[in-house]
Scaffold this motif. Structure first.
Motif, PDB file in Angstrom:
ATOM      1  N   PRO A  34       0.844  -1.304  -0.025  1.00  0.00           N
ATOM      2  CA  PRO A  34      -0.124   0.041   0.036  1.00  0.00           C
ATOM      3  C   PRO A  34       0.635   1.270   0.008  1.00  0.00           C
ATOM      4  O   PRO A  34       1.889   1.243   0.442  1.00  0.00           O
ATOM      5  N   LYS A  35       0.306   2.341  -0.838  1.00  0.00           N
ATOM      6  CA  LYS A  35       1.131   3.519  -0.532  1.00  0.00           C
ATOM      7  C   LYS A  35       1.128   4.315   0.479  1.00  0.00           C
ATOM      8  O   LYS A  35      -0.105   4.233   1.110  1.00  0.00           O
ATOM      9  N   GLN A  36       1.982   4.895   1.046  1.00  0.00           N
ATOM     10  CA  GLN A  36       1.935   5.774   2.212  1.00  0.00           C
ATOM     11  C   GLN A  36       1.485   7.100   1.921  1.00  0.00           C
ATOM     12  O   GLN A  36       1.887   7.701   0.958  1.00  0.00           O
ATOM     13  N   VAL A  37       0.524   7.678   2.590  1.00  0.00           N
ATOM     14  CA  VAL A  37      -0.126   9.205   2.405  1.00  0.00           C
ATOM     15  C   VAL A  37       0.950   9.958   2.981  1.00  0.00           C
ATOM     16  O   VAL A  37       1.530   9.985   4.197  1.00  0.00           O
ATOM     17  N   PRO A  38       1.459  11.087   2.309  1.00  0.00           N
ATOM     18  CA  PRO A  38       2.381  12.207   3.079  1.00  0.00           C
ATOM     19  C   PRO A  38       1.252  13.090   3.954  1.00  0.00           C
ATOM     20  O   PRO A  38       0.863  14.322   3.447  1.00  0.00           O
ATOM     21  N   TRP A  39       1.280  12.841   4.984  1.00  0.00           N
ATOM     22  CA  TRP A  39       0.601  13.677   6.016  1.00  0.00           C
ATOM     23  C   TRP A  39       1.127  14.898   6.310  1.00  0.00           C
ATOM     24  O   TRP A  39       0.287  15.930   6.327  1.00  0.00           O
ATOM     25  N   VAL A  40       2.499  15.058   6.398  1.00  0.00           N
ATOM     26  CA  VAL A  40       3.098  16.314   6.592  1.00  0.00           C
ATOM     27  C   VAL A  40       2.502  17.419   5.416  1.00  0.00           C
ATOM     28  O   VAL A  40       2.349  18.446   5.687  1.00  0.00           O
ATOM     29  N   ALA A  41       2.754  17.006   4.295  1.00  0.00           N
ATOM     30  CA  ALA A  41       2.558  17.838   3.022  1.00  0.00           C
ATOM     31  C   ALA A  41       0.931  18.164   3.121  1.00  0.00           C
ATOM     32  O   ALA A  41       0.748  19.456   2.879  1.00  0.00           O
ATOM     33  N   VAL A  45      -0.354  22.224   3.386  1.00  0.00           N
ATOM     34  CA  VAL A  45      -1.428  22.717   2.457  1.00  0.00           C
ATOM     35  C   VAL A  45      -2.619  23.368   2.829  1.00  0.00           C
ATOM     36  O   VAL A  45      -2.873  24.322   2.725  1.00  0.00           O
ATOM     37  N   LEU A  46      -3.054  22.495   4.100  1.00  0.00           N
ATOM     38  CA  LEU A  46      -4.218  22.881   4.664  1.00  0.00           C
ATOM     39  C   LEU A  46      -4.015  24.241   5.730  1.00  0.00           C
ATOM     40  O   LEU A  46      -4.895  25.182   5.475  1.00  0.00           O
ATOM     41  N   ALA A  47      -2.698  24.539   6.048  1.00  0.00           N
ATOM     42  CA  ALA A  47      -2.392  25.378   7.202  1.00  0.00           C
ATOM     43  C   ALA A  47      -2.147  26.626   5.947  1.00  0.00           C
ATOM     44  O   ALA A  47      -2.649  27.639   6.395  1.00  0.00           O
ATOM     45  N   LEU A  48      -1.547  26.740   4.836  1.00  0.00           N
ATOM     46  CA  LEU A  48      -1.387  27.575   3.933  1.00  0.00           C
ATOM     47  C   LEU A  48      -2.748  27.975   3.618  1.00  0.00           C
ATOM     48  O   LEU A  48      -2.974  29.471   3.373  1.00  0.00           O
ATOM     49  N   ALA A  51      -4.650  30.418   6.021  1.00  0.00           N
ATOM     50  CA  ALA A  51      -3.923  31.485   6.294  1.00  0.00           C
ATOM     51  C   ALA A  51      -4.326  32.324   5.197  1.00  0.00           C
ATOM     52  O   ALA A  51      -4.557  33.822   5.241  1.00  0.00           O
ATOM     53  N   PHE A  52      -4.471  31.983   3.728  1.00  0.00           N
ATOM     54  CA  PHE A  52      -4.883  32.642   2.774  1.00  0.00           C
ATOM     55  C   PHE A  52      -6.163  33.272   3.076  1.00  0.00           C
ATOM     56  O   PHE A  52      -6.572  34.341   2.457  1.00  0.00           O
ATOM     57  N   ILE A  53      -7.211  32.161   3.126  1.00  0.00           N
ATOM     58  CA  ILE A  53      -8.521  32.684   3.328  1.00  0.00           C
ATOM     59  C   ILE A  53      -8.932  33.676   4.393  1.00  0.00           C
ATOM     60  O   ILE A  53      -9.625  34.832   4.427  1.00  0.00           O
TER      61      ILE A  53
END
Length: 187
Positions: A34-41, A45-48, A51-53
């Motif tokens: 199974p492929k690992q999900v890049p949780w850090v990325a 992205v959600l934090a950015l 902040a933009f909104i």
């Protein structure tokens, strides 16, 4: 390796060979994991995006604080009167005439241009012919000096040094170099 004379490899059978039965292929092993999900990325992205909104919402709130736009009638009533010019030189310059006193040039002694000095008259005549091919008239004058008899190739007289320089440039374009401009003195 000699590729032209090599023998072709024997064709493999469509079934699996005996060496590959026990080993899983690299392609099959990668497909089963199974492929690992890049949780850090994803978190970054959600934090950015948050902040933009937030920035857009804070900018949007400042639009209500602007003053109301005045109507055309109010805008013309509120304009200050046109200021008077502090300087009058613009009108003065338009009506003035400039007078310049140009002193007459003092003409110095007449100038001559010497393009060569030779021991043999034939050499001087050859240079005179080259100058004639450039479109200028020259003279060959003989002069007796401390070192004996010399034949000088000269042009002139010229009233100004500028006129002599103009003809020297003509000679340089004709590839005749070494001409010197002097005060007229043929003694």
């Amino acid at each position: 390796m000699d590729y032209a004379n090599r023998k072709p490899k024997p064709k493999k059978k469509s079934g699996k060979s005996s060496g590959q039965r026990g080993k899983p292929s690299a392609r099959g092993a990668a497909a089963k994991q199974p492929k690992q999900v890049p949780w850090v990325a994803i978190v970054l992205v959600l934090a950015l995006m948050a902040a933009f909104i937030y920035g857009l919402l804070s900018i949007n709130g400042d639009g209500d604080k602007l003053p109301a736009k005045p109507t055309d009638q109010q805008a013309t009533d509120e304009l200050p009167p046109k200021p008077k010019e502090k300087w009058q030189y613009i009108q003065e310059l338009e009506s003035k005439q400039v007078e310049v006193d140009v002193p007459e040039r003092e003409l110095g002694p007449p100038k001559l241009m010497q393009c060569g000095s030779f021991r043999k008259q034939s050499d001087a005549e050859r240079l005179r012919a080259e100058i004639a091919m450039a479109g200028l008239e020259s003279q060959v004058r003989s002069s007796e000096g401390k070192n004996g008899l010399w034949y000088r190739v000269i042009l002139g007289p010229y009233e100004t040094k500028r006129a002599a320089e103009r003809e020297r440039h003509k000679l340089q374009r004709a590839k005749i170099y070494g001409c010197a401009i002097w005060n007229w003195n043929l003694d």
